[in-house]
Design a protein around this motif. Structure first.
Motif, PDB file in Angstrom:
ATOM      1  N   LEU A  96      64.019  31.000  47.717  1.00 47.35           N
ATOM      2  CA  LEU A  96      63.153  30.354  46.723  1.00 47.35           C
ATOM      3  C   LEU A  96      61.805  31.065  46.644  1.00 47.35           C
ATOM      4  CD1 LEU A  96      62.680  27.995  44.746  1.00 47.35           C
ATOM      5  CD2 LEU A  96      61.818  26.673  46.693  1.00 47.35           C
ATOM      6  N   THR A  97      61.233  31.401  47.787  1.00 52.55           N
ATOM      7  CA  THR A  97      59.943  32.099  47.808  1.00 52.55           C
ATOM      8  C   THR A  97      60.047  33.459  47.129  1.00 52.55           C
ATOM      9  OG1 THR A  97      59.307  30.986  49.863  1.00 52.55           O
ATOM     10  CG2 THR A  97      58.130  33.006  49.302  1.00 52.55           C
ATOM     11  N   ILE A  98      61.102  34.191  47.435  1.00 56.14           N
ATOM     12  CA  ILE A  98      61.292  35.509  46.819  1.00 56.14           C
ATOM     13  C   ILE A  98      61.406  35.386  45.309  1.00 56.14           C
ATOM     14  CG2 ILE A  98      62.985  37.369  46.521  1.00 56.14           C
ATOM     15  CD1 ILE A  98      63.413  37.298  49.540  1.00 56.14           C
ATOM     16  N   LEU A  99      62.228  34.442  44.845  1.00 57.62           N
ATOM     17  CA  LEU A  99      62.432  34.280  43.403  1.00 57.62           C
ATOM     18  C   LEU A  99      61.115  33.985  42.684  1.00 57.62           C
ATOM     19  CD1 LEU A  99      64.386  34.027  40.978  1.00 57.62           C
ATOM     20  CD2 LEU A  99      64.575  31.582  41.537  1.00 57.62           C
ATOM     21  N   LEU A 100      60.370  33.006  43.197  1.00 60.83           N
ATOM     22  CA  LEU A 100      59.130  32.602  42.533  1.00 60.83           C
ATOM     23  C   LEU A 100      58.034  33.643  42.673  1.00 60.83           C
ATOM     24  CD1 LEU A 100      59.012  28.832  43.562  1.00 60.83           C
ATOM     25  CD2 LEU A 100      59.777  29.796  41.390  1.00 60.83           C
ATOM     26  N   TRP A 101      57.896  34.191  43.862  1.00 61.32           N
ATOM     27  CA  TRP A 101      56.807  35.144  44.130  1.00 61.32           C
ATOM     28  C   TRP A 101      57.008  36.438  43.356  1.00 61.32           C
ATOM     29  CZ3 TRP A 101      55.427  37.907  49.330  1.00 61.32           C
ATOM     30  CH2 TRP A 101      54.065  38.216  49.347  1.00 61.32           C
ATOM     31  N   VAL A 102      58.230  36.969  43.402  1.00 54.56           N
ATOM     32  CA  VAL A 102      58.505  38.208  42.671  1.00 54.56           C
ATOM     33  C   VAL A 102      58.352  37.973  41.168  1.00 54.56           C
ATOM     34  CG1 VAL A 102      60.281  39.909  42.093  1.00 54.56           C
ATOM     35  CG2 VAL A 102      59.981  39.172  44.465  1.00 54.56           C
ATOM     36  N   TRP A 103      58.807  36.820  40.683  1.00 52.26           N
ATOM     37  CA  TRP A 103      58.683  36.547  39.251  1.00 52.26           C
ATOM     38  C   TRP A 103      57.217  36.480  38.824  1.00 52.26           C
ATOM     39  CZ3 TRP A 103      56.658  33.152  35.693  1.00 52.26           C
ATOM     40  CH2 TRP A 103      57.151  33.258  34.383  1.00 52.26           C
ATOM     41  N   LEU A 104      56.396  35.808  39.622  1.00 50.40           N
ATOM     42  CA  LEU A 104      54.978  35.705  39.280  1.00 50.40           C
ATOM     43  C   LEU A 104      54.293  37.065  39.338  1.00 50.40           C
ATOM     44  CD1 LEU A 104      53.797  32.401  41.023  1.00 50.40           C
ATOM     45  CD2 LEU A 104      53.955  32.856  38.571  1.00 50.40           C
ATOM     46  N   MET A 105      54.621  37.872  40.342  1.00 53.88           N
ATOM     47  CA  MET A 105      54.030  39.209  40.422  1.00 53.88           C
ATOM     48  C   MET A 105      54.461  40.052  39.225  1.00 53.88           C
ATOM     49  SD  MET A 105      53.890  40.255  44.475  1.00 53.88           S
ATOM     50  CE  MET A 105      55.597  39.900  44.891  1.00 53.88           C
ATOM     51  N   ASN A 106      55.730  39.930  38.843  1.00 52.15           N
ATOM     52  CA  ASN A 106      56.214  40.640  37.658  1.00 52.15           C
ATOM     53  C   ASN A 106      55.533  40.134  36.387  1.00 52.15           C
ATOM     54  OD1 ASN A 106      57.976  41.948  39.368  1.00 52.15           O
ATOM     55  ND2 ASN A 106      59.802  40.886  38.649  1.00 52.15           N
ATOM     56  N   PHE A 107      55.289  38.831  36.335  1.00 48.32           N
ATOM     57  CA  PHE A 107      54.707  38.212  35.137  1.00 48.32           C
ATOM     58  C   PHE A 107      53.324  38.781  34.823  1.00 48.32           C
ATOM     59  CE2 PHE A 107      52.139  34.988  32.999  1.00 48.32           C
ATOM     60  CZ  PHE A 107      52.952  34.666  31.923  1.00 48.32           C
ATOM     61  N   MET A 108      52.625  39.265  35.829  1.00 48.42           N
ATOM     62  CA  MET A 108      51.299  39.848  35.601  1.00 48.42           C
ATOM     63  C   MET A 108      51.363  41.026  34.626  1.00 48.42           C
ATOM     64  SD  MET A 108      49.223  37.985  37.351  1.00 48.42           S
ATOM     65  CE  MET A 108      47.723  38.952  37.478  1.00 48.42           C
ATOM     66  N   ASP A 109      52.539  41.615  34.482  1.00 53.13           N
ATOM     67  CA  ASP A 109      52.708  42.732  33.563  1.00 53.13           C
ATOM     68  C   ASP A 109      52.621  42.297  32.099  1.00 53.13           C
ATOM     69  OD1 ASP A 109      52.923  45.442  33.337  1.00 53.13           O
ATOM     70  OD2 ASP A 109      55.109  45.520  33.440  1.00 53.13           O
ATOM     71  N   LEU A 110      52.727  40.992  31.843  1.00 59.95           N
ATOM     72  CA  LEU A 110      52.665  40.491  30.468  1.00 59.95           C
ATOM     73  C   LEU A 110      51.241  40.196  30.014  1.00 59.95           C
ATOM     74  CD1 LEU A 110      55.747  38.068  30.465  1.00 59.95           C
ATOM     75  CD2 LEU A 110      55.656  40.500  29.891  1.00 59.95           C
ATOM     76  N   ILE A 111      50.289  40.237  30.945  1.00 62.07           N
ATOM     77  CA  ILE A 111      48.884  40.077  30.575  1.00 62.07           C
ATOM     78  C   ILE A 111      48.431  41.346  29.856  1.00 62.07           C
ATOM     79  CG2 ILE A 111      46.536  39.799  31.476  1.00 62.07           C
ATOM     80  CD1 ILE A 111      47.728  38.277  33.826  1.00 62.07           C
ATOM     81  N   PRO A 112      47.685  41.231  28.741  1.00 62.94           N
ATOM     82  CA  PRO A 112      47.223  42.427  28.025  1.00 62.94           C
ATOM     83  C   PRO A 112      46.700  43.498  28.973  1.00 62.94           C
ATOM     84  CG  PRO A 112      46.575  40.476  26.817  1.00 62.94           C
ATOM     85  CD  PRO A 112      47.215  39.988  28.086  1.00 62.94           C
ATOM     86  N   ILE A 113      47.181  44.708  28.778  1.00 56.60           N
ATOM     87  CA  ILE A 113      47.024  45.790  29.752  1.00 56.60           C
ATOM     88  C   ILE A 113      45.571  46.106  30.089  1.00 56.60           C
ATOM     89  CG2 ILE A 113      47.013  47.693  28.093  1.00 56.60           C
ATOM     90  CD1 ILE A 113      49.102  47.689  31.288  1.00 56.60           C
ATOM     91  N   LEU A 115      42.918  43.866  29.643  1.00 53.24           N
ATOM     92  CA  LEU A 115      42.072  42.673  29.775  1.00 53.24           C
ATOM     93  C   LEU A 115      41.405  42.582  31.145  1.00 53.24           C
ATOM     94  CD1 LEU A 115      40.964  40.029  28.669  1.00 53.24           C
ATOM     95  CD2 LEU A 115      43.095  38.903  29.409  1.00 53.24           C
ATOM     96  N   LEU A 116      42.203  42.456  32.200  1.00 52.14           N
ATOM     97  CA  LEU A 116      41.625  42.287  33.535  1.00 52.14           C
ATOM     98  C   LEU A 116      40.889  43.541  34.021  1.00 52.14           C
ATOM     99  CD1 LEU A 116      44.353  40.136  35.326  1.00 52.14           C
ATOM    100  CD2 LEU A 116      42.251  39.412  34.194  1.00 52.14           C
ATOM    101  N   PRO A 117      41.415  44.762  33.765  1.00 55.78           N
ATOM    102  CA  PRO A 117      40.632  45.944  34.141  1.00 55.78           C
ATOM    103  C   PRO A 117      39.277  46.022  33.432  1.00 55.78           C
ATOM    104  CG  PRO A 117      42.917  46.553  33.810  1.00 55.78           C
ATOM    105  CD  PRO A 117      42.785  45.132  33.350  1.00 55.78           C
ATOM    106  N   ALA A 118      39.221  45.567  32.160  1.00 51.64           N
ATOM    107  CA  ALA A 118      37.940  45.586  31.441  1.00 51.64           C
ATOM    108  C   ALA A 118      36.962  44.593  32.052  1.00 51.64           C
ATOM    109  CB  ALA A 118      38.166  45.260  29.965  1.00 51.64           C
ATOM    110  N   SER A 121      35.802  46.081  35.254  1.00 53.00           N
ATOM    111  CA  SER A 121      34.848  47.157  34.995  1.00 53.00           C
ATOM    112  C   SER A 121      33.455  46.604  34.704  1.00 53.00           C
ATOM    113  CB  SER A 121      35.336  48.008  33.817  1.00 53.00           C
ATOM    114  OG  SER A 121      34.429  49.042  33.531  1.00 53.00           O
ATOM    115  N   GLY A 122      33.403  45.487  33.979  1.00 51.76           N
ATOM    116  CA  GLY A 122      32.124  44.845  33.702  1.00 51.76           C
ATOM    117  C   GLY A 122      31.455  44.319  34.954  1.00 51.76           C
ATOM    118  N   LEU A 123      32.259  44.057  35.999  1.00 52.30           N
ATOM    119  CA  LEU A 123      31.726  43.574  37.271  1.00 52.30           C
ATOM    120  C   LEU A 123      31.471  44.711  38.256  1.00 52.30           C
ATOM    121  CD1 LEU A 123      34.012  40.422  37.737  1.00 52.30           C
ATOM    122  CD2 LEU A 123      31.634  40.479  36.947  1.00 52.30           C
ATOM    123  N   GLY A 124      31.677  45.952  37.776  1.00 49.47           N
ATOM    124  CA  GLY A 124      31.412  47.104  38.630  1.00 49.47           C
ATOM    125  C   GLY A 124      32.594  47.594  39.433  1.00 49.47           C
ATOM    126  N   VAL A 125      33.798  47.090  39.136  1.00 47.69           N
ATOM    127  CA  VAL A 125      35.012  47.531  39.834  1.00 47.69           C
ATOM    128  C   VAL A 125      35.674  48.612  38.995  1.00 47.69           C
ATOM    129  CG1 VAL A 125      37.259  46.846  40.756  1.00 47.69           C
ATOM    130  CG2 VAL A 125      35.312  45.267  40.884  1.00 47.69           C
TER     131      VAL A 125
END
Length: 272
Positions: A96-113, A115-118, A121-125
């Motif tokens: 159960l942990t593998i299914l949910l955890w891997v799915w959520l980690m994979n789901f991050m790929d659907l966030i606009p490419i 968005l989070l890096p920008a 970058s605004g925070l100095g990263v």
């Protein structure tokens, strides 16, 4: 629309997105962004599970409880197919942990490419990779954990002598022991390697496709060409997102099922 890094072209843009925020170099390199998002998503699973546990209602279950019960039944069915009624207690929570955890980690790929890096970058990263499963360290670590469990249960079920015997006499019998050792070692090591590379390869390729689509409007200004490329970019993004939802779900399912199968094989008494 892709955000252009100052003075960068397509190659630099892709390299920038594929570079982890890290400390150290070589073997001692730690990818901070991978660790951060992995832990964050794991904590999210724990938080949601606690909320569901505290709000359980046998008579009037809510939608979240129904979804959780459906997932639990699905995982339990996969375990019964491999183990029957003799599954160790650790297998259900692990799967159960593998299914949910891997799915959520994979789901991050659907966030606009961009968005989070920008935002970072605004925070100095300078660098930020938000999909942990596009980092080979993540998939290898999970696969190695599954491999260690497989070896543990093989020795527990067969005994140390039985486990060594598997290397000595499989698959060609007692007259070809050196070849048996090599062949069985390759067979055993191929399991975690293929488990890690399958997930990493699919997710890394998916991220590259999103980056290539983003390049359509990289550094674009308001012009007539933008009126052509931006709608095309949106259409391609939506089409790839729809397909990628199937990919991220399938990859999480495959990782879970193979984990169950490998540990199930370790519980067999015969030598393969």
């Amino acid at each position: 629309m892709a955000t252009e890094n100052a003075g960068s072209g397509p190659v630099e843009y892709i390299q920038h997105h594929l570079t982890n925020l890290h400390v150290g170099e070589g073997f001692w390199q730690l990818n901070i962004d991978t660790i951060f998002f992995s832990v964050l998503l794991g904590a999210l699973i724990v938080f949601v599970a606690m909320r569901i546990g505290r709000g359980l209602r046998a008579e009037t279950p809510n939608g979240l409880q129904n979804a959780a019960e459906g997932i639990l039944e699905f995982v339990d069915e996969q375990i019964r197919d491999s183990f029957g009624s003799r599954a160790p207690k650790i297998i259900a929570p692990l799967a159960l942990t593998i299914l949910l955890w891997v799915w959520l980690m994979n789901f991050m790929d659907l966030i606009p490419i961009d968005l989070l890096p920008a935002i970072a970058s605004g925070l100095g990263v300078e660098y930020l990779k938000v999909v942990p499963t596009t980092d080979l360290n993540t998939t290898l670590a999970m696969a190695l954990f599954v491999f260690i469990l497989t070896v543990y249960y093989s020795i527990k079920v067969k005994g140390l002598g039985g486990y060594i015997k598997m290397f000595l006499f499989h698959p060609f019998g007692k007259f070809l022991i050196p070849i048996n050792i090599v062949m069985t070692a390759i067979d055993e090591l191929a399991k975690p390697i293929s488990l890690a590379l399958r997930l990493f390869g699919n997710m890394f390729a998916g991220e590259l496709v999103f980056l290539l689509i983003a390049l359509l409007t990289l550094g674009a200004t308001i012009s007539a060409s933008l009126l052509i490329w931006f709608p095309l970019q949106v259409v391609l993004d939506m089409a790839w997102i729809a397909f990628h939802i199937l990919v991220i779900t399938l990859q999480a399912f495959i990782f879970m099922v193979l984990t169950i199968v490998y540990i199930g094989m370790a519980h067999t008494q015969d030598d393969h």
